[in-house]
Every structure is written in C-alpha cells, then in structure tokens.
Write an enzyme that holds these catalytic residues in place. Structure first.
Site, PDB file in Angstrom:
ATOM      1  N   GLY A 267      -2.971  -5.596 -11.909  1.00  0.00           N
ATOM      2  CA  GLY A 267      -3.997  -6.076 -10.973  1.00  0.00           C
ATOM      3  C   GLY A 267      -5.115  -6.838 -11.656  1.00  0.00           C
ATOM      4  O   GLY A 267      -6.225  -6.958 -11.126  1.00  0.00           O
TER       5      GLY A 267
ATOM      6  N   THR B  86      -5.655  -9.848 -11.978  1.00  0.00           N
ATOM      7  CA  THR B  86      -6.066 -11.105 -11.352  1.00  0.00           C
ATOM      8  C   THR B  86      -6.906 -10.868 -10.091  1.00  0.00           C
ATOM      9  O   THR B  86      -7.277 -11.811  -9.417  1.00  0.00           O
ATOM     10  CB  THR B  86      -4.827 -11.941 -10.962  1.00  0.00           C
ATOM     11  OG1 THR B  86      -4.044 -11.157 -10.029  1.00  0.00           O
ATOM     12  CG2 THR B  86      -3.972 -12.280 -12.169  1.00  0.00           C
ATOM     13  N   GLY B  87      -7.192  -9.601  -9.789  1.00  0.00           N
ATOM     14  CA  GLY B  87      -7.860  -9.276  -8.529  1.00  0.00           C
ATOM     15  C   GLY B  87      -9.376  -9.321  -8.610  1.00  0.00           C
ATOM     16  O   GLY B  87      -9.951  -9.694  -9.641  1.00  0.00           O
TER      17      GLY B  87
ATOM     18  N   LYS C  96      -5.757   7.262  -2.952  1.00  0.00           N
ATOM     19  CA  LYS C  96      -6.329   7.572  -4.273  1.00  0.00           C
ATOM     20  C   LYS C  96      -6.239   9.076  -4.554  1.00  0.00           C
ATOM     21  O   LYS C  96      -6.001   9.491  -5.694  1.00  0.00           O
ATOM     22  CB  LYS C  96      -7.780   7.082  -4.366  1.00  0.00           C
ATOM     23  CG  LYS C  96      -7.904   5.557  -4.409  1.00  0.00           C
ATOM     24  CD  LYS C  96      -9.334   5.086  -4.629  1.00  0.00           C
ATOM     25  CE  LYS C  96      -9.395   3.562  -4.650  1.00  0.00           C
ATOM     26  NZ  LYS C  96     -10.737   3.018  -4.888  1.00  0.00           N
TER      27      LYS C  96
HETATM   28  N1  LIG Z   1     -16.667  -0.240  -5.141  1.00  0.00           N
HETATM   29  C1  LIG Z   1     -16.448  -1.261  -4.351  1.00  0.00           C
HETATM   30  O1  LIG Z   1     -17.379  -1.798  -3.716  1.00  0.00           O
HETATM   31  C2  LIG Z   1     -15.054  -1.832  -4.283  1.00  0.00           C
HETATM   32  C3  LIG Z   1     -14.833  -3.046  -3.640  1.00  0.00           C
HETATM   33  C4  LIG Z   1     -13.542  -3.577  -3.678  1.00  0.00           C
HETATM   34  C5  LIG Z   1     -12.513  -2.876  -4.292  1.00  0.00           C
HETATM   35  N2  LIG Z   1     -12.767  -1.676  -4.887  1.00  0.00           N
HETATM   36  C6  LIG Z   1     -11.669  -0.922  -5.544  1.00  0.00           C
HETATM   37  O2  LIG Z   1     -11.218  -1.668  -6.657  1.00  0.00           O
HETATM   38  C7  LIG Z   1      -9.804  -1.518  -6.815  1.00  0.00           C
HETATM   39  C8  LIG Z   1      -9.157  -2.904  -6.858  1.00  0.00           C
HETATM   40  O3  LIG Z   1      -9.431  -3.558  -5.639  1.00  0.00           O
HETATM   41  P1  LIG Z   1      -9.543  -5.155  -5.541  1.00  0.00           P
HETATM   42  O4  LIG Z   1     -10.206  -5.453  -4.239  1.00  0.00           O
HETATM   43  O5  LIG Z   1     -10.103  -5.678  -6.798  1.00  0.00           O
HETATM   44  O6  LIG Z   1      -8.006  -5.536  -5.451  1.00  0.00           O
HETATM   45  P2  LIG Z   1      -7.345  -6.914  -4.945  1.00  0.00           P
HETATM   46  O7  LIG Z   1      -8.162  -8.049  -5.410  1.00  0.00           O
HETATM   47  O8  LIG Z   1      -7.068  -6.791  -3.478  1.00  0.00           O
HETATM   48  O9  LIG Z   1      -5.918  -6.858  -5.671  1.00  0.00           O
HETATM   49  C9  LIG Z   1      -5.838  -6.666  -7.050  1.00  0.00           C
HETATM   50  C10 LIG Z   1      -4.507  -7.129  -7.564  1.00  0.00           C
HETATM   51  O10 LIG Z   1      -3.474  -6.254  -7.123  1.00  0.00           O
HETATM   52  C11 LIG Z   1      -2.249  -7.002  -7.061  1.00  0.00           C
HETATM   53  N3  LIG Z   1      -1.759  -6.919  -5.679  1.00  0.00           N
HETATM   54  C12 LIG Z   1      -2.491  -6.883  -4.562  1.00  0.00           C
HETATM   55  N4  LIG Z   1      -1.709  -6.833  -3.464  1.00  0.00           N
HETATM   56  C13 LIG Z   1      -0.460  -6.840  -3.905  1.00  0.00           C
HETATM   57  C14 LIG Z   1       0.802  -6.808  -3.274  1.00  0.00           C
HETATM   58  N5  LIG Z   1       0.900  -6.728  -1.940  1.00  0.00           N
HETATM   59  N6  LIG Z   1       1.899  -6.821  -4.045  1.00  0.00           N
HETATM   60  C15 LIG Z   1       1.784  -6.889  -5.387  1.00  0.00           C
HETATM   61  N7  LIG Z   1       0.617  -6.925  -6.042  1.00  0.00           N
HETATM   62  C16 LIG Z   1      -0.492  -6.903  -5.317  1.00  0.00           C
HETATM   63  C17 LIG Z   1      -2.568  -8.444  -7.391  1.00  0.00           C
HETATM   64  O11 LIG Z   1      -2.362  -8.659  -8.781  1.00  0.00           O
HETATM   65  P3  LIG Z   1      -1.145  -9.526  -9.371  1.00  0.00           P
HETATM   66  O12 LIG Z   1      -0.708 -10.515  -8.363  1.00  0.00           O
HETATM   67  O13 LIG Z   1      -1.725 -10.134 -10.607  1.00  0.00           O
HETATM   68  O14 LIG Z   1      -0.086  -8.525  -9.670  1.00  0.00           O
HETATM   69  C18 LIG Z   1      -4.067  -8.501  -7.109  1.00  0.00           C
HETATM   70  O15 LIG Z   1      -4.735  -9.506  -7.814  1.00  0.00           O
HETATM   71  C19 LIG Z   1      -9.317  -0.670  -5.639  1.00  0.00           C
HETATM   72  O16 LIG Z   1      -9.143   0.661  -6.068  1.00  0.00           O
HETATM   73  C20 LIG Z   1     -10.459  -0.758  -4.635  1.00  0.00           C
HETATM   74  O17 LIG Z   1     -10.577   0.382  -3.826  1.00  0.00           O
HETATM   75  C21 LIG Z   1     -14.012  -1.145  -4.902  1.00  0.00           C
END
Ligand SMILES: NC(=O)c1ccc[n+]([C@@H]2O[C@H](COP(=O)([O-])OP(=O)(O)OC[C@H]3O[C@@H](n4cnc5c(N)ncnc54)[C@H](OP(=O)(O)O)[C@@H]3O)[C@@H](O)[C@H]2O)c1
Length: 318
Positions: A12, A14-15, A133
């Site tokens: 992940g 790239t997220g 989680k």
């Molecule tokens: N504290 C806060 O305010 C907050 C806010 C947002 C998120 N978070 C937490 O941070 C963590 C990451 O969240 P995020 O929002 O950063 O994630 P994201 O941008 O939605 O996704 C992260 C990465 O996961 C992979 N991915 C996502 N969907 C996929 C799919 N359907 N199939 C395969 N790969 C997939 C992709 O990486 P690749 O394509 O490179 O494999 C993507 O770049 C989570 O646990 C979330 O709960 C916290």
C-alpha cells in the site's frame, strides 16, 4: 529474533498515507533493503510513481494481494512487513499474517492502522469501522512467531480531501470543515473538546522510529500523535494565519453528529464509517493518560499546531 530491522517490505506504499510512510522509510537511509508490493492496477496506471521509487533504490514487486504465491514469494528476504493497505482491502491482511508467520524471513508485521485506537474502551469492540482491524489484531495475537506493532495516530492533521483540516463540500460541511477560501468552519461538539492529531508526514516519521526501536515497539499499540488541540484552538490558528479576521463559525453538536451517523448507517451511506470516527474523536477517543512518542525517541520531533495549519492553508490555497 533480530534486534534490528534491516529489510522492509511495504504494502500500500502508493496510497494516501502509504506514500508518506514509504518516503520516510526511504529518506531515513537506515534500511538495507526496501521493497514495495503493488497491484497490477498501479503498475498499469501509475508508472511514474513506481519509477520514482525505483530511482530511489526501492524494489517494486507487482502482484495480487489475494494470491498466496505472490505474497509468499514477495516476503523472501524481508524481515519486516509494513502494511498501509486501504480500508477496502484490510481483510486481505488475515491471509498475509498467516503467511508471514509461516515464512522463514519475516519476523515483524505492522498492520494497516495509523488511525483511531480500535481498543480504546469497552464500546470499541462494537464500532463498525473497527471490525476489520480488530480481526487482524486477533490474528496477530493468535500466531506463533510473528511480532507486531500497531501505530495508532488519531485523525490526520492534513487538509487533503476528506481529512480533518480540509474543506468539506458546502453541502456536507455539517460533518466538520475548515474552509480557508470561505473563512468558514463547522466545529464538532462544543468546540472545546480536545483531539490528538498527527500529520501524515509525522505518521511516516513515527513508523520509521518504531522500526528503529524494535524492543520498545514489540507486540504493542504505540499511541502517538503530533499535537493535541481543541477545534476552537484550531480555528483560532487558521484565523491568525489568514489575516487575523474572524471566521464564520458554527457547530454540529455531538447529539446532531450521532443522529447523522445513525441515519447514514441505516441508509448504507458510505459516509457512515467516517461519521462514526468523527463521533469517536469528538467524544474524546483520541486522548490518553500519556502518549508513547517518548518510547521511540519522538517526544520533541513532532509538527506543531502552527506547522500543521501552515501546511493546511498551503494545501487549500495552491
Ligand atoms: N487517521 C486518519 O485520519 C486516516 C485517514 C485515512 C486512512 N487512514 C488509515 O490509513 C490506512 C491506509 O489508508 P489509505 O486511505 O492511505 O489507503 P488507500 O489510499 O485507500 O489505499 C492504499 C493502497 O492500498 C492498495 N489498495 C487499495 N485498494 C486496493 C484494492 N482494491 N486492491 C488492491 N490494492 C488496493 C493500493 O496500493 P497498490 O496499488 O500500490 O497495491 C493503495 O494505494 C488504513 O488503515 C486507514 O484506515 C487513517
């Protein structure tokens, strides 16, 4: 068990938060080998992002996170796995944990957390957005040899789309907004409840610090943050940094927030999860007796409220 992390594989990367975590890991210069596991979708659609990582010495491994073989093979030679996977694929970590536990090389797993403390109190177990989680934590407690670290940060002190210091679309501002262009804020609760927040840049630095302090971070939740402030203090800092003029401020009470949350869950509205998290933050669910920054040498290295607002103003105006 190794006393040091040297080879890190990131899922992940790239997220939204993953790119900050990956950048901190790369820029630290402290790890011998860094790899990312990425989806075919990213390989096809974001080649520039992956080239940028390769240029900095990162190994890019493409594969399907749901395929045993792809994941098992990717683990070869890595002692630590850092997952930053997005919410829709959190469940895939259950298989990853099992495979990592059986894998000869992998010793430590950081599941995708970086948010609200999902075991804050007795009510946490029933909160809908915590369920995946919680399952991953249960799996990590059940396995034999794999160590784990949960990096718990509270909401992000950033202004990117949907985040705490961002401007919500006008028709959705009741769920909270800090809108620099309109000089308008909607504060949650009475505006006096403290919230602990972490910038995404700091999340990256905190993950690196946790990797570099394997003993202090072994098999525990690290409850860390950048700063603690009330919504009123946050809006006062925005006012100061945007010319000193008072903003137009209104409030969404905790009761109103709970009503909106209930309705969203009843209607299957995708905002239900985020609303639950905002209600938890407003209720004080990011406050602890003490934070754990010191355990990993990060007590005095965090972004201040002022620094976070400077960045939020920049993001909203450029
Ligand atoms: N504290 C806060 O305010 C907050 C806010 C947002 C998120 N978070 C937490 O941070 C963590 C990451 O969240 P995020 O929002 O950063 O994630 P994201 O941008 O939605 O996704 C992260 C990465 O996961 C992979 N991915 C996502 N969907 C996929 C799919 N359907 N199939 C395969 N790969 C997939 C992709 O990486 P690749 O394509 O490179 O494999 C993507 O770049 C989570 O646990 C979330 O709960 C916290």
């Amino acid at each position: 068990m190794p006393s040091q992390t040297s080879n890190v594989l990131i899922f992940g990367a790239t997220g939204t938060v993953g790119k900050h975590i990956a950048r901190s890991i790369v820029e630290s210069g402290d790890f011998a080998r860094i790899g990312i596991f990425t989806s075919p979708d990213t390989v096809q659609n974001r080649p520039g992002t992956l080239d940028g990582l390769r240029d900095r010495g990162v190994e890019v491994i493409a594969g399907d996170i749901t395929a045993h073989q792809d994941v098992e093979q990717a683990f070869n030679g890595f002692d630590t796995v850092v997952s930053c996977l997005g919410r829709t694929v959190l469940h895939t970590q259950l298989q990853m944990v099992e495979l990592a536990d059986r894998h000869h090389d992998v010793k430590r797993f950081f599941p995708s957390e970086y948010g609200t403390d999902i075991e804050y109190g007795p009510d946490s177990a029933g909160e809908p957005p915590h369920q995946q989680k919680l399952k991953v934590r249960a799996a990590l407690r059940d396995v034999k040899d794999l160590e784990y670290t949960y990096v718990v940060t509270g909401p992000y002190a950033d202004a990117d789309g949907g985040l705490f210091l961002g401007a919500a679309p006008v028709d959705k501002e009741a769920t909270g907004t800090f809108d620099v262009k309109r000089k308008r804020a909607v504060l949650l609760g009475d505006g006096n409840g403290k919230i602990s927040l972490t910038t995404m840049r700091d999340v990256g630095e905190l993950v690196v610090a946790a990797l570099k302090h394997p003993e202090a971070s072994r098999n525990r939740a690290l409850k860390v943050n950048s700063f603690t402030a009330t919504p009123k203090e946050i809006v006062a800092e925005f006012e100061k940094q945007t010319g000193g003029e008072a903003w137009d401020v209104s409030y969404t009470s905790l009761e109103q927030l709970k009503e909106m949350e209930k309705e969203a869950h009843a209607n299957g509205d995708p905002r239900a999860g985020p609303l639950t998290l905002r209600r938890i933050w407003t209720e004080g669910g990011t406050l602890y007796d003490r934070r754990d920054n010191e355990l990993i040498g990060m007590e005095d290295k965090m972004t201040s409220l002022q620094g976070a607002i400077e960045q939020a103003v920049r993001v909203q105006t450029t």
